[in-house]
Design a protein around this motif. Structure first.
Motif, PDB file in Angstrom:
ATOM      1  N   GLY A 117      35.641 -42.150 -29.526  1.00 34.08           N
ATOM      2  CA  GLY A 117      35.242 -42.242 -30.932  1.00 34.08           C
ATOM      3  C   GLY A 117      35.216 -40.862 -31.563  1.00 34.08           C
ATOM      4  N   GLN A 118      34.662 -40.808 -32.788  1.00 35.78           N
ATOM      5  CA  GLN A 118      34.547 -39.527 -33.493  1.00 35.78           C
ATOM      6  C   GLN A 118      33.199 -39.446 -34.200  1.00 35.78           C
ATOM      7  N   VAL A 119      32.757 -38.204 -34.431  1.00 36.92           N
ATOM      8  CA  VAL A 119      31.536 -37.968 -35.209  1.00 36.92           C
ATOM      9  C   VAL A 119      31.904 -37.069 -36.379  1.00 36.92           C
ATOM     10  N   ILE A 120      31.393 -37.410 -37.575  1.00 33.36           N
ATOM     11  CA  ILE A 120      31.554 -36.488 -38.711  1.00 33.36           C
ATOM     12  C   ILE A 120      30.212 -35.804 -38.950  1.00 33.36           C
ATOM     13  N   ARG A 121      30.257 -34.498 -39.153  1.00 34.59           N
ATOM     14  CA  ARG A 121      29.044 -33.734 -39.489  1.00 34.59           C
ATOM     15  C   ARG A 121      29.325 -32.914 -40.727  1.00 34.59           C
ATOM     16  N   GLU A 174      21.996 -33.951 -53.308  1.00 28.78           N
ATOM     17  CA  GLU A 174      22.496 -33.275 -54.513  1.00 28.78           C
ATOM     18  C   GLU A 174      21.408 -32.457 -55.199  1.00 28.78           C
ATOM     19  N   PRO A 175      21.746 -31.356 -55.886  1.00 21.59           N
ATOM     20  CA  PRO A 175      23.047 -30.668 -55.874  1.00 21.59           C
ATOM     21  C   PRO A 175      23.245 -29.841 -54.587  1.00 21.59           C
ATOM     22  N   ILE A 176      24.493 -29.828 -54.092  1.00 21.39           N
ATOM     23  CA  ILE A 176      24.826 -29.096 -52.859  1.00 21.39           C
ATOM     24  C   ILE A 176      25.572 -27.821 -53.243  1.00 21.39           C
ATOM     25  N   GLU A 177      25.077 -26.678 -52.739  1.00 14.55           N
ATOM     26  CA  GLU A 177      25.686 -25.391 -53.111  1.00 14.55           C
ATOM     27  C   GLU A 177      27.013 -25.152 -52.380  1.00 14.55           C
ATOM     28  N   GLN A 178      27.012 -25.475 -51.074  1.00 10.60           N
ATOM     29  CA  GLN A 178      28.239 -25.292 -50.288  1.00 10.60           C
ATOM     30  C   GLN A 178      28.204 -26.286 -49.143  1.00 10.60           C
ATOM     31  N   LYS A 179      29.343 -26.925 -48.833  1.00 10.48           N
ATOM     32  CA  LYS A 179      29.332 -27.815 -47.662  1.00 10.48           C
ATOM     33  C   LYS A 179      30.458 -27.469 -46.697  1.00 10.48           C
ATOM     34  N   PHE A 180      30.206 -27.720 -45.434  1.00 10.04           N
ATOM     35  CA  PHE A 180      31.148 -27.438 -44.343  1.00 10.04           C
ATOM     36  C   PHE A 180      31.327 -28.744 -43.577  1.00 10.04           C
ATOM     37  N   VAL A 181      32.542 -29.285 -43.556  1.00 12.16           N
ATOM     38  CA  VAL A 181      32.784 -30.600 -42.952  1.00 12.16           C
ATOM     39  C   VAL A 181      33.493 -30.447 -41.611  1.00 12.16           C
ATOM     40  N   SER A 182      32.992 -31.131 -40.574  1.00 11.10           N
ATOM     41  CA  SER A 182      33.733 -31.135 -39.302  1.00 11.10           C
ATOM     42  C   SER A 182      33.811 -32.562 -38.774  1.00 11.10           C
ATOM     43  N   ILE A 183      34.941 -32.889 -38.173  1.00 13.22           N
ATOM     44  CA  ILE A 183      35.098 -34.195 -37.524  1.00 13.22           C
ATOM     45  C   ILE A 183      35.458 -33.911 -36.065  1.00 13.22           C
ATOM     46  N   SER A 184      34.609 -34.353 -35.151  1.00  6.91           N
ATOM     47  CA  SER A 184      34.814 -34.042 -33.721  1.00  6.91           C
ATOM     48  C   SER A 184      35.079 -35.318 -32.942  1.00  6.91           C
ATOM     49  N   ASP A 185      35.917 -35.195 -31.924  1.00  7.23           N
ATOM     50  CA  ASP A 185      36.162 -36.323 -31.021  1.00  7.23           C
ATOM     51  C   ASP A 185      34.992 -36.477 -30.054  1.00  7.23           C
ATOM     52  N   ALA A 229      20.842 -28.664 -44.750  1.00  4.75           N
ATOM     53  CA  ALA A 229      20.750 -30.096 -44.417  1.00  4.75           C
ATOM     54  C   ALA A 229      22.062 -30.487 -43.751  1.00  4.75           C
ATOM     55  N   ILE A 230      21.966 -31.136 -42.605  1.00  2.01           N
ATOM     56  CA  ILE A 230      23.183 -31.534 -41.883  1.00  2.01           C
ATOM     57  C   ILE A 230      23.193 -33.049 -41.736  1.00  2.01           C
ATOM     58  N   ALA A 231      24.224 -33.662 -42.324  1.00  2.93           N
ATOM     59  CA  ALA A 231      24.360 -35.120 -42.243  1.00  2.93           C
ATOM     60  C   ALA A 231      25.364 -35.436 -41.141  1.00  2.93           C
ATOM     61  N   SER A 232      25.105 -36.490 -40.365  1.00  2.00           N
ATOM     62  CA  SER A 232      26.063 -36.839 -39.307  1.00  2.00           C
ATOM     63  C   SER A 232      26.064 -38.337 -39.066  1.00  2.00           C
ATOM     64  N   THR A 233      27.220 -38.838 -38.635  1.00  7.18           N
ATOM     65  CA  THR A 233      27.312 -40.245 -38.260  1.00  7.18           C
ATOM     66  C   THR A 233      28.553 -40.476 -37.405  1.00  7.18           C
ATOM     67  N   THR A 234      28.569 -41.608 -36.726  1.00 10.67           N
ATOM     68  CA  THR A 234      29.741 -42.011 -35.949  1.00 10.67           C
ATOM     69  C   THR A 234      30.798 -42.542 -36.923  1.00 10.67           C
ATOM     70  N   VAL A 235      32.032 -42.078 -36.771  1.00  8.50           N
ATOM     71  CA  VAL A 235      33.111 -42.485 -37.685  1.00  8.50           C
ATOM     72  C   VAL A 235      33.522 -43.931 -37.399  1.00  8.50           C
ATOM     73  N   GLU A 236      33.657 -44.729 -38.480  1.00  3.64           N
ATOM     74  CA  GLU A 236      34.039 -46.141 -38.317  1.00  3.64           C
ATOM     75  C   GLU A 236      35.332 -46.512 -39.047  1.00  3.64           C
ATOM     76  N   THR A 237      35.745 -45.666 -39.993  1.00  3.41           N
ATOM     77  CA  THR A 237      36.933 -46.001 -40.794  1.00  3.41           C
ATOM     78  C   THR A 237      37.895 -44.811 -40.843  1.00  3.41           C
ATOM     79  N   LYS A 238      38.960 -44.986 -41.623  1.00  2.00           N
ATOM     80  CA  LYS A 238      39.941 -43.892 -41.792  1.00  2.00           C
ATOM     81  C   LYS A 238      39.455 -42.859 -42.814  1.00  2.00           C
ATOM     82  N   GLU A 239      38.323 -43.146 -43.489  1.00  3.76           N
ATOM     83  CA  GLU A 239      37.824 -42.228 -44.520  1.00  3.76           C
ATOM     84  C   GLU A 239      36.388 -41.788 -44.210  1.00  3.76           C
TER      85      GLU A 239
END
Length: 423
Positions: free
Chosen positions: A273-277, A352-363, A329-339
């Motif tokens: 699976g994958q996790v998005i953070r 909100e409002p978010i000053e800067q965000k850093f997105v990672s998707i890990s296997d 603040a770090i949001a994370s979840t298990t990926v379930e779809t293509k988006e």
């Protein structure tokens, strides 16, 4: 392993401790790591005031990792702060998670009759002892499903949601049809952790989670362990299907057993699976959390039509991980779809409002075998949970596969006393 008399050599290709669960400092390095052009704006303060965790986790105050830290006295090298609150999402709003009788009775999550039933359930859980049948009240902990237990106490869907996900900390609803013993013990762990400090059951180390591997590294060094950072691994050397050494910079370190994370042995792991953070930098506390300087928010999957929960961990300058007046603040979840970015949106809307965000998707990678034959023992990648309980289970599992016996907290203490004498 060092405490147990094994000769340990720890090699890491990175120049810092912690591998994929490191804390990144200064802030400039985080921008580079996520390929964000330009330098952080001046409003972010000094770069070296930041220690940003790549993987967000809290420690359960009465959980396994805290026990490991206390037994091994790694706590000498660390300072912790209690997280200020635990919240749960319901119908687009967030509410404080009630976990004591008084909080349950005051909570706006439930109506009056529901509160009474929930209170009865909490009293039952608090008195439950799997070794004492008198506390079972007609429930068989090894057979009765959790769904039946909820039915016995006549609890409604919303209460079931936050009990299973915000107290027992399950990520999905699979647990409902499994024997109830594990769930009841998880709720007990939450309540006992909360009882230790009062505000929430979670602890967080000052200067970030990267302090944890450093603390264990010091402990290992006391018992003769050797640490090498910046050490590239060129090859794992095998003979007759067994590991006999590791080659680095032309030299071979010989060994009988090898522990590593999946990134070092890509051919021996499989993706499950994958996790998005998403790491978000904010200039304000999260709304409806009483301006807490740290908190956890759990969004149960039912509330947002998903199979797995979404988590938010928030920490701030109070923990020496961000510049003054800033929050991470770090949001994370298990990926379930293509988006995946769409999936995590309910969490980001709370920030909100978010000053800067850093997105990672890990296997999510797991070992293909137990390592019994090759003597290569591989850890699992970090999951989307925001506490260390699953990671500790993995550590204990590797220990058992390597040593042939269960990990024993008391044994570690005894071995330490043999060397240092009693406290």
């Amino acid at each position: 392993m060092s405490v147990n008399g094994k000769k340990v050599l720890h090699m890491d290709r990175n120049p810092y401790y912690g591998g994929e669960s490191a804390s990144i400092t200064p802030l400039e390095d985080l921008y580079k790591r996520f390929k964000i052009p330009g330098a952080p704006p001046a409003s972010m303060g000094r770069g070296r005031d930041w220690n940003v965790d790549l993987i967000p986790k809290f420690l359960m105050a009465n959980g396994q990792l805290v026990k490991m830290l206390l037994f091994t006295e790694v706590t000498r090298y660390l300072d912790f702060k209690v997280t200020e609150g635990s919240f749960v999402y319901k119908g687009g709003k967030i509410y404080k998670v009630p976990s004591t009788e008084a909080e349950a009775l005051a909570s706006s999550l439930m109506g009056l009759f529901e509160k009474r039933r929930f209170r009865k359930f909490l009293v039952y859980v608090a008195n439950f002892d799997e070794n004492d049948p008198r506390t079972f009240e007609g429930i068989d902990p090894k057979k009765t499903s959790m769904r039946e237990v909820y039915k016995k106490f006549d609890l409604g869907q919303d209460v079931i949601d936050f009990t299973g996900h915000a107290l027992a900390l399950y990520r999905t609803d699979d647990y409902l049809d499994q024997p109830c013993c594990e769930t009841i013990n998880r709720i007990k762990l939450y309540s006992e952790s909360l009882a230790r400090y009062g505000k929430s059951p979670y602890l967080y180390p000052l200067y970030g989670l990267g302090e944890l591997p450093q603390g264990f590294a010091r402990l290992s060094a006391i018992y003769g362990g050797t640490y090498m950072l910046n050490k590239p691994i060129e090859e794992i050397i095998m003979q007759n299907g067994k590991v006999i050494g590791v080659k680095s910079e032309g030299e071979i370190a010989r060994c009988k057993q090898l522990i590593c994370d999946p990134s070092y042995v890509k051919d021996r792991v499989e993706k499950v699976g994958q996790v998005i953070r998403v790491i978000c930098i904010l200039s304000h506390p999260i709304k409806n959390t009483n301006d807490a300087n740290s908190c956890q928010i759990i969004i149960p999957q039912n509330q947002v039509n998903r199979k797995s929960d979404i988590y938010v961990c928030m920490i701030s300058s109070a923990h020496n991980v961000a510049a003054q007046g800033k929050y991470i603040a770090i949001a994370s979840t298990t990926v379930e779809t293509k988006e995946p970015e769409k999936e995590i949106r309910p969490a980001l809307e709370l920030l909100e409002p978010i000053e800067q965000k850093f997105v990672s998707i890990s296997d999510l990678l797991v070992p293909k075998d137990l390592g019994t034959e090759s003597q290569i023992f591989i850890s699992r990648t970090y999951d989307a949970t925001t506490h260390f309980e699953t990671t500790c289970d993995d550590i204990k599992d590797i220990y058992k596969r390597m040593m042939g016996s269960e990990f024993d907290f008391e044994e570690m203490k005894r071995k330490k006393n043999d060397i240092y004498g009693e406290e």
